[in-house]
Design a protein around this motif. Structure first.
Motif, PDB file in Angstrom:
ATOM      1  N   ILE A   1      11.376   3.431   2.244  1.00  0.00           N
ATOM      2  CA  ILE A   1      12.288   4.548   1.938  1.00  0.00           C
ATOM      3  C   ILE A   1      13.666   4.008   1.586  1.00  0.00           C
ATOM      4  CG2 ILE A   1      13.474   6.542   2.946  1.00  0.00           C
ATOM      5  CD1 ILE A   1      10.924   7.233   4.413  1.00  0.00           C
ATOM      6  N   THR A   2      14.093   2.938   2.267  1.00  0.00           N
ATOM      7  CA  THR A   2      15.365   2.297   1.932  1.00  0.00           C
ATOM      8  C   THR A   2      15.311   1.726   0.519  1.00  0.00           C
ATOM      9  OG1 THR A   2      15.752   1.704   4.241  1.00  0.00           O
ATOM     10  CG2 THR A   2      17.004   0.494   2.586  1.00  0.00           C
TER      11      THR A   2
ATOM     12  N   SER B   1       7.819  -0.769   8.051  1.00  0.00           N
ATOM     13  CA  SER B   1       7.427  -0.690   6.642  1.00  0.00           C
ATOM     14  C   SER B   1       7.881   0.621   6.019  1.00  0.00           C
ATOM     15  CB  SER B   1       5.903  -0.837   6.498  1.00  0.00           C
ATOM     16  OG  SER B   1       5.493  -2.129   6.877  1.00  0.00           O
ATOM     17  N   ILE B   2       7.668   1.727   6.737  1.00  0.00           N
ATOM     18  CA  ILE B   2       8.080   3.032   6.206  1.00  0.00           C
ATOM     19  C   ILE B   2       9.592   3.093   6.044  1.00  0.00           C
ATOM     20  CG2 ILE B   2       8.239   5.493   6.779  1.00  0.00           C
ATOM     21  CD1 ILE B   2       5.420   5.298   7.920  1.00  0.00           C
ATOM     22  N   ASP B   3      10.323   2.592   7.047  1.00  0.00           N
ATOM     23  CA  ASP B   3      11.784   2.550   6.955  1.00  0.00           C
ATOM     24  C   ASP B   3      12.215   1.688   5.785  1.00  0.00           C
ATOM     25  OD1 ASP B   3      14.349   3.209   7.757  1.00  0.00           O
ATOM     26  OD2 ASP B   3      14.536   1.464   9.049  1.00  0.00           O
ATOM     27  N   SER B   4      11.539   0.553   5.605  1.00  0.00           N
ATOM     28  CA  SER B   4      11.872  -0.390   4.544  1.00  0.00           C
ATOM     29  C   SER B   4      11.627   0.209   3.162  1.00  0.00           C
ATOM     30  CB  SER B   4      11.050  -1.673   4.717  1.00  0.00           C
ATOM     31  OG  SER B   4      11.158  -2.500   3.594  1.00  0.00           O
TER      32      SER B   4
ATOM     33  N   TRP C   1       3.912  10.268  -1.609  1.00  0.00           N
ATOM     34  CA  TRP C   1       3.658  10.711  -0.239  1.00  0.00           C
ATOM     35  C   TRP C   1       4.768  10.224   0.691  1.00  0.00           C
ATOM     36  CZ3 TRP C   1       2.485   7.753   4.225  1.00  0.00           C
ATOM     37  CH2 TRP C   1       2.118   8.509   5.341  1.00  0.00           C
ATOM     38  N   ILE C   2       5.232   9.005   0.463  1.00  0.00           N
ATOM     39  CA  ILE C   2       6.303   8.439   1.286  1.00  0.00           C
ATOM     40  C   ILE C   2       7.572   9.281   1.159  1.00  0.00           C
ATOM     41  CG2 ILE C   2       7.874   6.464   1.526  1.00  0.00           C
ATOM     42  CD1 ILE C   2       5.217   5.963   2.752  1.00  0.00           C
ATOM     43  N   LEU C   3       7.871   9.710  -0.066  1.00  0.00           N
ATOM     44  CA  LEU C   3       9.083  10.503  -0.285  1.00  0.00           C
ATOM     45  C   LEU C   3       9.003  11.845   0.437  1.00  0.00           C
ATOM     46  CD1 LEU C   3       9.795   9.769  -4.064  1.00  0.00           C
ATOM     47  CD2 LEU C   3      11.019   8.891  -2.066  1.00  0.00           C
TER      48      LEU C   3
ATOM     49  N   ALA D   1       0.836  -1.209   0.000  1.00  0.00           N
ATOM     50  CA  ALA D   1       0.000   0.000   0.000  1.00  0.00           C
ATOM     51  C   ALA D   1       0.867   1.255   0.000  1.00  0.00           C
ATOM     52  CB  ALA D   1      -0.925  -0.003   1.213  1.00  0.00           C
ATOM     53  N   LEU D   2       1.945   1.226   0.779  1.00  0.00           N
ATOM     54  CA  LEU D   2       2.833   2.393   0.839  1.00  0.00           C
ATOM     55  C   LEU D   2       3.519   2.630  -0.504  1.00  0.00           C
ATOM     56  CD1 LEU D   2       4.413   1.912   4.388  1.00  0.00           C
ATOM     57  CD2 LEU D   2       2.827   3.699   3.684  1.00  0.00           C
ATOM     58  N   LEU D   3       3.829   1.535  -1.222  1.00  0.00           N
ATOM     59  CA  LEU D   3       4.435   1.689  -2.545  1.00  0.00           C
ATOM     60  C   LEU D   3       3.471   2.378  -3.510  1.00  0.00           C
ATOM     61  CD1 LEU D   3       6.324  -1.709  -3.020  1.00  0.00           C
ATOM     62  CD2 LEU D   3       7.343   0.572  -2.908  1.00  0.00           C
ATOM     63  N   ALA D   4       2.159   2.160  -3.309  1.00  0.00           N
ATOM     64  CA  ALA D   4       1.161   2.803  -4.155  1.00  0.00           C
ATOM     65  C   ALA D   4       1.104   4.312  -3.904  1.00  0.00           C
ATOM     66  CB  ALA D   4      -0.211   2.172  -3.917  1.00  0.00           C
TER      67      ALA D   4
END
Length: 233
Positions: A140-141, A135-138, A62-64, A55-58
């Motif tokens: 962004i890495t 998940s967020i750390d993963s 926003w993650i960046l 979901a975060l990849l989608a």
């Protein structure tokens, strides 16, 4: 295709290493549940970790943005990612310290008071919180390592499958050996400190952490093998 294969394998290897933290945390929490519910918590926890990552990849844009400075305090820039890592690190240290206390001071007290068993929903909530942080750390890495989204999706799915197969043996091993459970909790405390440091832009190379824990694990294995032989003399 070959150009994407090496980044894919590298990302899978990195995700598996980062996933060990998740497995250990879930395994320790699952030990608080009846035997019939332990696998359920492990599968739910790891499955939700995969769903969160996908979901975060989608929402990659926003993650960046989480890596952008929100405010500064005492000449330290705080980002959305940094704040999440700090909260996650504090929570991990709190949970690890609390579990070590229960397994040493309370368990060995004269009253024999034992820690309360957790409910499935409460423990699953704690797993979800840590899943979100990891998940967020993963993600962004992952973004820093590769450009293609399909490589990231593939790496996440393969990693979760590996974690599902590895979770039960790791959980069984930790449950059967109390000394390794304390070692695992200390490992989680170190990860918590590392997350807080990263949140304040003081990154501790993870290689140092994993090497030190691997060395401590080796010492514990040697001690476990030698103690029985000493008792037989």
């Amino acid at each position: 295709m070959m150009d994407a294969l090496i980044p894919l394998i590298s990302l899978i290897a990195l995700e598996v290493i980062l996933g060990i933290d998740n497995i250990i945390f879930i395994s320790i929490l699952a030990d608080k549940l009846p035997e019939s519910q332990r696998n359920k918590l492990r599968y739910w926890g790891i499955g939700l970790a995969m769903i969160m990552r996908l979901a975060l990849l989608a929402f990659i844009s926003w993650i960046l943005k989480l890596d952008k400075t929100l405010f500064s305090l005492f000449e330290i820039d705080f980002t959305g990612k940094g704040l999440i890592l700090i909260v996650g690190g504090l929570f991990l240290i709190y949970k690890s310290t609390k579990e070590i206390y229960h397994k040493t001071e309370i368990a060995n007290s004269h009253e024999g008071e034992l820690p309360k068993k957790g409910t499935f929903s409460k423990l699953l909530g704690e797993v979800i919180l840590l899943d979100l942080v990891f998940s967020i750390d993963s993600i962004i890495t992952a973004v820093g390592m590769v450009d293609e989204l399909w490589v990231m999706y593939t790496a996440v799915i393969v990693t979760v499958v590996i974690m599902l197969f590895a979770s039960r043996p790791i959980s069984t091993f930790i449950s059967k050996h109390p000394s390794f459970k304390i070692l695992a909790l200390c490992f989680l405390m170190m990860i918590g400190v590392s997350l807080i440091a990263e949140g304040f832009h003081y990154e501790i190379p993870k290689g140092y952490i994993y090497f030190s824990m691997a060395f401590a694990f080796l010492v514990d294995v040697i001690q476990m093998k030698t103690v029985p032989s000493n008792n037989t003399k």
